[in-house]
Scaffold this motif. Structure first.
Motif, PDB file in Angstrom:
ATOM      1  N   MET A 226       8.148  -1.829  -6.926  1.00 45.91           N
ATOM      2  CA  MET A 226       7.099  -2.071  -5.954  1.00 45.91           C
ATOM      3  C   MET A 226       5.995  -1.028  -6.023  1.00 45.91           C
ATOM      4  N   VAL A 227       4.967  -1.292  -5.224  1.00 45.60           N
ATOM      5  CA  VAL A 227       3.844  -0.370  -5.054  1.00 45.60           C
ATOM      6  C   VAL A 227       3.901   0.132  -3.614  1.00 45.60           C
ATOM      7  N   ILE A 228       3.939   1.449  -3.480  1.00 43.69           N
ATOM      8  CA  ILE A 228       4.130   2.073  -2.167  1.00 43.69           C
ATOM      9  C   ILE A 228       2.889   2.888  -1.821  1.00 43.69           C
TER      10      ILE A 228
ATOM     11  N   VAL B 101      -9.587  13.996   3.230  1.00 43.27           N
ATOM     12  CA  VAL B 101      -8.344  13.258   3.414  1.00 43.27           C
ATOM     13  C   VAL B 101      -7.890  12.723   2.056  1.00 43.27           C
ATOM     14  N   THR B 102      -6.566  12.670   1.886  1.00 43.69           N
ATOM     15  CA  THR B 102      -5.978  12.142   0.641  1.00 43.69           C
ATOM     16  C   THR B 102      -5.022  11.014   0.970  1.00 43.69           C
ATOM     17  N   LEU B 103      -5.185   9.916   0.275  1.00 37.13           N
ATOM     18  CA  LEU B 103      -4.267   8.782   0.384  1.00 37.13           C
ATOM     19  C   LEU B 103      -3.460   8.715  -0.905  1.00 37.13           C
ATOM     20  N   SER B 104      -2.195   8.324  -0.776  1.00 34.64           N
ATOM     21  CA  SER B 104      -1.360   8.323  -1.967  1.00 34.64           C
ATOM     22  C   SER B 104      -0.793   6.947  -2.272  1.00 34.64           C
ATOM     23  N   CYS B 105      -0.509   6.748  -3.532  1.00 37.17           N
ATOM     24  CA  CYS B 105       0.056   5.504  -4.028  1.00 37.17           C
ATOM     25  C   CYS B 105       1.088   5.840  -5.094  1.00 37.17           C
TER      26      CYS B 105
ATOM     27  N   PHE C 179       2.165   7.980  -9.996  1.00 35.79           N
ATOM     28  CA  PHE C 179       1.411   8.364  -8.807  1.00 35.79           C
ATOM     29  C   PHE C 179      -0.094   8.323  -9.043  1.00 35.79           C
ATOM     30  N   CYS C 180      -0.811   7.950  -7.969  1.00 37.15           N
ATOM     31  CA  CYS C 180      -2.268   7.984  -8.009  1.00 37.15           C
ATOM     32  C   CYS C 180      -2.749   8.336  -6.608  1.00 37.15           C
ATOM     33  N   PHE C 181      -3.759   9.198  -6.531  1.00 41.48           N
ATOM     34  CA  PHE C 181      -4.268   9.654  -5.244  1.00 41.48           C
ATOM     35  C   PHE C 181      -5.745   9.299  -5.101  1.00 41.48           C
ATOM     36  N   LEU C 182      -6.128   8.997  -3.873  1.00 41.95           N
ATOM     37  CA  LEU C 182      -7.526   8.785  -3.528  1.00 41.95           C
ATOM     38  C   LEU C 182      -7.928   9.915  -2.596  1.00 41.95           C
ATOM     39  N   ASP C 183      -8.924  10.692  -3.018  1.00 42.74           N
ATOM     40  CA  ASP C 183      -9.433  11.793  -2.212  1.00 42.74           C
ATOM     41  C   ASP C 183     -10.814  11.419  -1.683  1.00 42.74           C
ATOM     42  N   ILE C 184     -10.975  11.542  -0.371  1.00 43.16           N
ATOM     43  CA  ILE C 184     -12.295  11.348   0.234  1.00 43.16           C
ATOM     44  C   ILE C 184     -12.741  12.713   0.731  1.00 43.16           C
TER      45      ILE C 184
ATOM     46  N   PRO D  91       0.825  -2.216   0.327  1.00 46.54           N
ATOM     47  CA  PRO D  91       0.504  -2.746   1.654  1.00 46.54           C
ATOM     48  C   PRO D  91      -0.795  -2.206   2.228  1.00 46.54           C
ATOM     49  N   GLY D  92      -1.330  -1.150   1.601  1.00 46.94           N
ATOM     50  CA  GLY D  92      -2.593  -0.606   2.084  1.00 46.94           C
ATOM     51  C   GLY D  92      -2.415   0.559   3.051  1.00 46.94           C
ATOM     52  N   THR D  93      -3.449   1.384   3.124  1.00 38.35           N
ATOM     53  CA  THR D  93      -3.550   2.438   4.143  1.00 38.35           C
ATOM     54  C   THR D  93      -4.805   2.172   4.957  1.00 38.35           C
ATOM     55  N   ARG D  94      -4.617   2.049   6.260  1.00 39.27           N
ATOM     56  CA  ARG D  94      -5.790   1.835   7.120  1.00 39.27           C
ATOM     57  C   ARG D  94      -6.312   3.190   7.570  1.00 39.27           C
TER      58      ARG D  94
END
Lengths: 109, 115
Positions: B3-5, B19-23, B73-78, B108-111
């Motif tokens: 899966m993708v988490i 802020v950092t979002l992770s996948c 792993f992959c991260f999104l940094d804003i 499932p996404g990060t809001r």
């Protein structure tokens, strides 16, 4: 550039058929896709069609492709309340997808 | 199950606070994507990694960065979130080497809420 358009909303009664329509612009798209998004969830691939096909059937789902008019449709037979979701049409562009804004399907019991 | 988490599912940050979002993914797919999805709009591709190769979309603001330290792993940094960055952020993966490079598996996404 690429553009995918869909109607915003569709309401049907349980047991009826639903037809969701989509138009796209990239005539070189190899594949066209339908994704489903339930509330609070990510997108789930429902079905896809290769660009040299006119129709694909997968259980209750039928995809019709009119390549000349760049028109794609998704028919859901015997629509159930569990089919209520947002349905996204997408075209392939290189190694990427271009999505439409989604059609909200509401199924009334 | 493979899966993708995405973590967290909900993130609140202050205006201008990084802020950092992770996948993460257990599918061993070599392509990973980040999308931004605002209400009633199509998911908008921000960038994607093809293995370690980073591919930025032309209209992705410089405020958005990404890191992929390994396959999983992959991260999104804003860097400095603005109110207009409040959205659902979706991570997706796909596998090279098949006809279905475009068959993408979504988390499932990060809001993200910006206050």
């Amino acid at each position: 550039g690429e553009d995918v358009e869909q109607s915003l909303f569709l309401s049907v009664r349980e047991g009826d058929s639903s037809v969701i329509n989509c138009t796209y612009t990239d005539s070189s798209s190899t594949y066209l896709y339908w994704y489903k998004q339930e509330p609070g969830a990510g997108l789930q691939l429902l079905t896809y069609i290769f660009s040299n096909m006119d129709m694909k059937q997968d259980q209750r789902l039928t995809v019709l492709l009119n390549k000349k008019d760049k028109h794609l449709s998704l028919r859901i037979a015997d629509t159930q309340t569990g089919d209520s979701a947002i349905y996204f049409c997408a075209e392939s562009s290189g190694n990427k997808l271009v999505f439409g804004a989604g059609t909200i399907l509401r199924v009334k019991s | 199950d493979a899966m993708v988490i995405q973590n967290p599912r909900y993130q609140v940050t202050q205006f201008g606070k990084p802020v950092t979002l992770s996948c993460s993914q257990t599918l061993n797919h070599n392509v990973m994507y980040w999308y931004q999805q605002k209400s009633s709009q199509a998911p908008k591709l921000l960038f994607h990694y093809y293995d370690k190769d980073f591919n930025n979309e032309a209209d992705t603001p410089d405020n958005f960065q990404s890191r992929r330290p390994n396959t999983s792993f992959c991260f999104l940094d804003i860097r400095s979130p603005g109110l207009g960055d409040a959205a659902m952020y979706l991570c997706a993966t796909s596998r090279e080497g098949t006809r279905m490079i475009h068959e993408q598996y979504f988390g499932p996404g990060t809001r993200l809420t910006v206050t």
